[in-house]
Design an enzyme around this catalytic site. Structure first.
Site, PDB file in Angstrom:
ATOM      1  N   LYS A 127     -45.144   3.249  20.165  1.00  0.00           N
ATOM      2  CA  LYS A 127     -43.942   3.396  21.001  1.00  0.00           C
ATOM      3  C   LYS A 127     -43.677   2.091  21.722  1.00  0.00           C
ATOM      4  O   LYS A 127     -44.616   1.318  21.984  1.00  0.00           O
ATOM      5  CB  LYS A 127     -44.153   4.504  22.047  1.00  0.00           C
ATOM      6  CG  LYS A 127     -42.868   5.070  22.601  1.00  0.00           C
ATOM      7  CD  LYS A 127     -42.278   6.115  21.679  1.00  0.00           C
ATOM      8  CE  LYS A 127     -40.987   6.681  22.201  1.00  0.00           C
ATOM      9  NZ  LYS A 127     -40.515   7.777  21.339  1.00  0.00           N
ATOM     10  N   GLY A 265     -30.127  17.500  29.431  1.00  0.00           N
ATOM     11  CA  GLY A 265     -29.950  16.233  28.702  1.00  0.00           C
ATOM     12  C   GLY A 265     -28.798  16.404  27.742  1.00  0.00           C
ATOM     13  O   GLY A 265     -28.737  17.404  27.004  1.00  0.00           O
ATOM     14  N   GLY A 267     -27.596  13.715  25.682  1.00  0.00           N
ATOM     15  CA  GLY A 267     -27.546  12.493  24.891  1.00  0.00           C
ATOM     16  C   GLY A 267     -27.627  12.846  23.422  1.00  0.00           C
ATOM     17  O   GLY A 267     -27.186  13.929  23.007  1.00  0.00           O
ATOM     18  N   ASN A 268     -28.229  11.986  22.640  1.00  0.00           N
ATOM     19  CA  ASN A 268     -28.327  12.213  21.199  1.00  0.00           C
ATOM     20  C   ASN A 268     -28.927  13.590  20.909  1.00  0.00           C
ATOM     21  O   ASN A 268     -28.339  14.417  20.210  1.00  0.00           O
ATOM     22  CB  ASN A 268     -29.167  11.088  20.570  1.00  0.00           C
ATOM     23  CG  ASN A 268     -29.424  11.319  19.093  1.00  0.00           C
ATOM     24  OD1 ASN A 268     -29.824  12.415  18.691  1.00  0.00           O
ATOM     25  ND2 ASN A 268     -29.196  10.316  18.268  1.00  0.00           N
ATOM     26  N   GLY A 270     -29.881  16.211  23.069  1.00  0.00           N
ATOM     27  CA  GLY A 270     -29.323  17.360  23.791  1.00  0.00           C
ATOM     28  C   GLY A 270     -27.971  17.775  23.246  1.00  0.00           C
ATOM     29  O   GLY A 270     -27.713  18.961  23.010  1.00  0.00           O
TER      30      GLY A 270
HETATM   31  P1  NAD Z   1     -30.401   9.634  25.096  1.00  0.00           P
HETATM   32  O1  NAD Z   1     -30.511   8.385  25.862  1.00  0.00           O
HETATM   33  O2  NAD Z   1     -29.412   9.700  23.981  1.00  0.00           O
HETATM   34  O3  NAD Z   1     -30.074  10.849  26.094  1.00  0.00           O
HETATM   35  C1  NAD Z   1     -30.841  11.160  27.216  1.00  0.00           C
HETATM   36  C2  NAD Z   1     -30.068  12.177  28.041  1.00  0.00           C
HETATM   37  O4  NAD Z   1     -30.879  12.613  29.127  1.00  0.00           O
HETATM   38  C3  NAD Z   1     -28.782  11.631  28.653  1.00  0.00           C
HETATM   39  O5  NAD Z   1     -27.794  12.629  28.604  1.00  0.00           O
HETATM   40  C4  NAD Z   1     -29.173  11.360  30.098  1.00  0.00           C
HETATM   41  O6  NAD Z   1     -28.076  11.396  30.989  1.00  0.00           O
HETATM   42  C5  NAD Z   1     -30.126  12.511  30.338  1.00  0.00           C
HETATM   43  N1  NAD Z   1     -31.037  12.285  31.450  1.00  0.00           N
HETATM   44  C6  NAD Z   1     -31.688  11.158  31.803  1.00  0.00           C
HETATM   45  N2  NAD Z   1     -32.410  11.371  32.919  1.00  0.00           N
HETATM   46  C7  NAD Z   1     -32.222  12.664  33.259  1.00  0.00           C
HETATM   47  C8  NAD Z   1     -32.691  13.484  34.306  1.00  0.00           C
HETATM   48  N3  NAD Z   1     -33.501  13.014  35.233  1.00  0.00           N
HETATM   49  N4  NAD Z   1     -32.292  14.773  34.328  1.00  0.00           N
HETATM   50  C9  NAD Z   1     -31.452  15.251  33.376  1.00  0.00           C
HETATM   51  N5  NAD Z   1     -30.977  14.531  32.369  1.00  0.00           N
HETATM   52  C10 NAD Z   1     -31.341  13.246  32.319  1.00  0.00           C
HETATM   53  O7  NAD Z   1     -31.868   9.976  24.583  1.00  0.00           O
HETATM   54  P2  NAD Z   1     -32.291  10.936  23.397  1.00  0.00           P
HETATM   55  O8  NAD Z   1     -32.494  10.105  22.187  1.00  0.00           O
HETATM   56  O9  NAD Z   1     -31.373  12.099  23.354  1.00  0.00           O
HETATM   57  O10 NAD Z   1     -33.743  11.388  23.878  1.00  0.00           O
HETATM   58  C11 NAD Z   1     -33.945  12.502  24.746  1.00  0.00           C
HETATM   59  C12 NAD Z   1     -35.391  12.941  24.667  1.00  0.00           C
HETATM   60  O11 NAD Z   1     -35.697  13.296  23.313  1.00  0.00           O
HETATM   61  C13 NAD Z   1     -36.425  11.874  25.034  1.00  0.00           C
HETATM   62  O12 NAD Z   1     -37.547  12.499  25.616  1.00  0.00           O
HETATM   63  C14 NAD Z   1     -36.816  11.282  23.695  1.00  0.00           C
HETATM   64  O13 NAD Z   1     -38.090  10.664  23.728  1.00  0.00           O
HETATM   65  C15 NAD Z   1     -36.818  12.541  22.862  1.00  0.00           C
HETATM   66  N6  NAD Z   1     -36.691  12.315  21.421  1.00  0.00           N
HETATM   67  C16 NAD Z   1     -35.634  11.647  20.895  1.00  0.00           C
HETATM   68  C17 NAD Z   1     -35.541  11.489  19.523  1.00  0.00           C
HETATM   69  C18 NAD Z   1     -34.356  10.832  18.877  1.00  0.00           C
HETATM   70  O14 NAD Z   1     -34.270  10.850  17.634  1.00  0.00           O
HETATM   71  N7  NAD Z   1     -33.406  10.282  19.623  1.00  0.00           N
HETATM   72  C19 NAD Z   1     -36.551  11.985  18.690  1.00  0.00           C
HETATM   73  C20 NAD Z   1     -37.625  12.675  19.260  1.00  0.00           C
HETATM   74  C21 NAD Z   1     -37.671  12.834  20.631  1.00  0.00           C
END
Ligand code: NAD
Length: 470
Positions: A127, A265, A267-268, A270
């Site tokens: 990571k 969440g 983002g991607n 959520g």
């Molecule tokens: P992202 O940056 O696209 O989205 C993150 C979201 O979380 C945003 O909407 C942000 O506003 C929100 N957020 C941030 N801090 C917050 C808080 N304190 N309370 C509530 N919401 C909050 O990131 P992502 O890629 O969607 O990743 C989200 C989670 O999923 C992370 O833990 C990441 O490690 C995990 N993840 C992502 C992937 C991937 O393919 N993108 C794969 C496996 C796991």
């Protein structure tokens, strides 16, 4: 040797430190493996093998000088943790966040090690993280920072060494800048790397630069496949997933009372999760981002909500007022809620999809959901896990639930190396096969060891990882 064994058995101090939490999870699984090993000599060997997983193989700690748009130079601090490569090259995303710490990156790298083994893809775990609030940077500054980070870790990454990908606040464009920076460096140093191997050094790239169809939404889609597989099992035996949710699968098909979901969440992960659940007939009643959340009891339309959020734009608004049901957004239909309130809503399914340490001993007693699908990494601390288990609330763990992302990353890497291009249908079909296989493996391990799903996932992974320690 007894001393070491005792260390695994004595229990660690509960902490909001993600790495301490990850180690606690390892310790729980290790204890079970050891308990199932009767022969003293084998027990000793197993203890030694498990010790190799208590710390990362390598930590890169890098300083990144970046010229800002006003001509000043700012130094950013970043990490790449290469945790374990027993099963293949290190694999894991790069996170940009102001609160990144080395311990957090170590925890995430450890979870990647477990996750890749659960997904049965030929990778170890790694990571990366940079301490930065990307919202404070211009696009040009973000590009310079990303190129500086790629340069700083260049010697230690590669298609067969370590394969980074996007994570929180990083995306396909950033992966492309990093790939391009490596290409420039190779030219400068007269190092010959085949173009397809260079591309296979990063996953999550743009489609026209070697990215895979379906990667963007793969984590959400994989989460959906796992949830559906779990709900089918809940139709027969809910044991180990929490006792309070045995009727969830039956209700899944009830059109007038669909299962309700809250997603933390947006983002991607959520957003895609909310979208797929909505398409499948689940009722998504709440979503949130870092600024707060919205609660729409009638069930919101995630795509309209995203459009509304984007229209509101930062810094004001965001999700506030985006109470979009059906095809309209109507202020009367919802209200704003805080992130802590969202986590405690009385829904059927809670999907934490933001950051780690969201459900702790402090709020675990008030969680209102029957089942939690962990889409973020490490959203539940081990002490909260124990409380939820006692309360009969089932948890589908991150290392299984969100492994769809890294699985399609693997497909991307494979396509790059073999010069292939699969259609979205092919990718999604293969993804379902892998997710079903991963779920099945964890489920059978849960039955074998009579334990919860998280510990089962760890046991399933550990058996594979330690087999490679000679
Ligand atoms: P992202 O940056 O696209 O989205 C993150 C979201 O979380 C945003 O909407 C942000 O506003 C929100 N957020 C941030 N801090 C917050 C808080 N304190 N309370 C509530 N919401 C909050 O990131 P992502 O890629 O969607 O990743 C989200 C989670 O999923 C992370 O833990 C990441 O490690 C995990 N993840 C992502 C992937 C991937 O393919 N993108 C794969 C496996 C796991």
């Amino acid at each position: 040797m007894m001393l070491r064994l005792k260390n695994f058995e004595k229990g660690w101090i509960m902490s909001a430190n993600a790495f301490a939490n990850a180690q606690k999870q390892l310790e729980l699984a290790a204890k079970i493996l050891l308990a199932h090993t009767k022969n003293a000599q084998e027990k000793q060997k197993l203890t030694q093998k498990l010790e190799t997983l208590k710390n990362p193989n390598r930590i890169l700690d890098v300083m990144l000088p970046v010229t800002m748009d006003d001509g000043s130079i700012r130094i950013f601090h970043g990490f790449r943790v290469q945790y374990n490569n027993n099963l293949g090259p290190y694999k894991g995303g790069i996170r940009y966040h102001q609160d990144v710490t080395l311990d957090e990156v170590k925890a995430l790298a450890f979870w990647m090690t477990i996750k890749c083994a659960v997904a049965q893809i030929p990778y170890g775990g790694g990571k990366g993280g940079v301490i930065v609030d990307p919202k404070e940077l211009s696009e040009r500054e973000l590009e310079r920072l990303s190129r500086a980070y790629a340069r700083a870790i260049a010697d230690n990454i590669g298609a067969y060494k370590d394969v980074p990908a996007p994570d929180v606040n990083t995306n396909a464009a950033i992966m492309e800048w990093m790939t391009d920076e490596l290409r420039i460096m190779n030219d400068e140093l007269r190092i010959k790397v085949k173009e397809n191997e260079l591309r296979a050094t990063f996953t999550g790239k743009p489609l026209n630069k070697g990215g895979s169809e379906g990667r963007e939404e793969a984590t959400g889609k994989g989460g959906l496949f796992v949830l559906l597989a779990a709900l089918v099992k809940l139709g027969s035996s809910g044991q180990g997933l929490g006792s309070s949710n045995k009727n969830l699968n039956a209700r899944r098909y009830t059109l007038n009372a669909p299962l309700t979901v809250a997603v933390q969440g947006f983002g991607n992960v959520g957003f895609n999760m909310a979208k797929f659940l909505h398409e499948q007939g689940f009722k998504v009643v709440a979503v949130s981002d870092s600024k707060g959340g919205i609660y729409v009891p009638e069930g919101l339309n995630p795509e309209l909500t995203l459009q509304c959020k984007q229209k509101n734009g930062p810094p004001a608004g965001g999700l506030v007022g985006c109470y979009c049901v059906g095809t309209v957004c109507d202020l009367k239909k919802g209200k704003t809620i805080s992130n802590p309130e969202l986590l405690e809503l009385p829904v059927d399914i809670l999907v934490p999809a933001a950051l780690e340490n969201q459900i702790t001993a402090r709020n675990a007693g008030r969680i209102g959901a029957k089942l939690i699908l962990e889409m973020a990494n490490g959203p539940i601390t081990p002490d909260a896990d124990a409380i939820l288990f006692k309360r009969g609330i089932g948890v589908i763990p991150d290392v299984l639930a969100n492994s769809g992302g890294v699985t399609v990353s693997y497909f991307e890497w494979y396509q790059n190396l073999k010069n292939l291009h699969w259609s979205k249908e092919q990718v999604n079909k293969k993804l379902k096969k892998y997710m079903d296989k991963a779920f099945d493996g964890v489920w059978k391990t849960r039955e074998k060891y009579k334990t919860d799903m998280r510990t089962a996932a760890f046991l399933f992974a550990l058996e594979k990882i330690i087999k490679k320690v000679s």
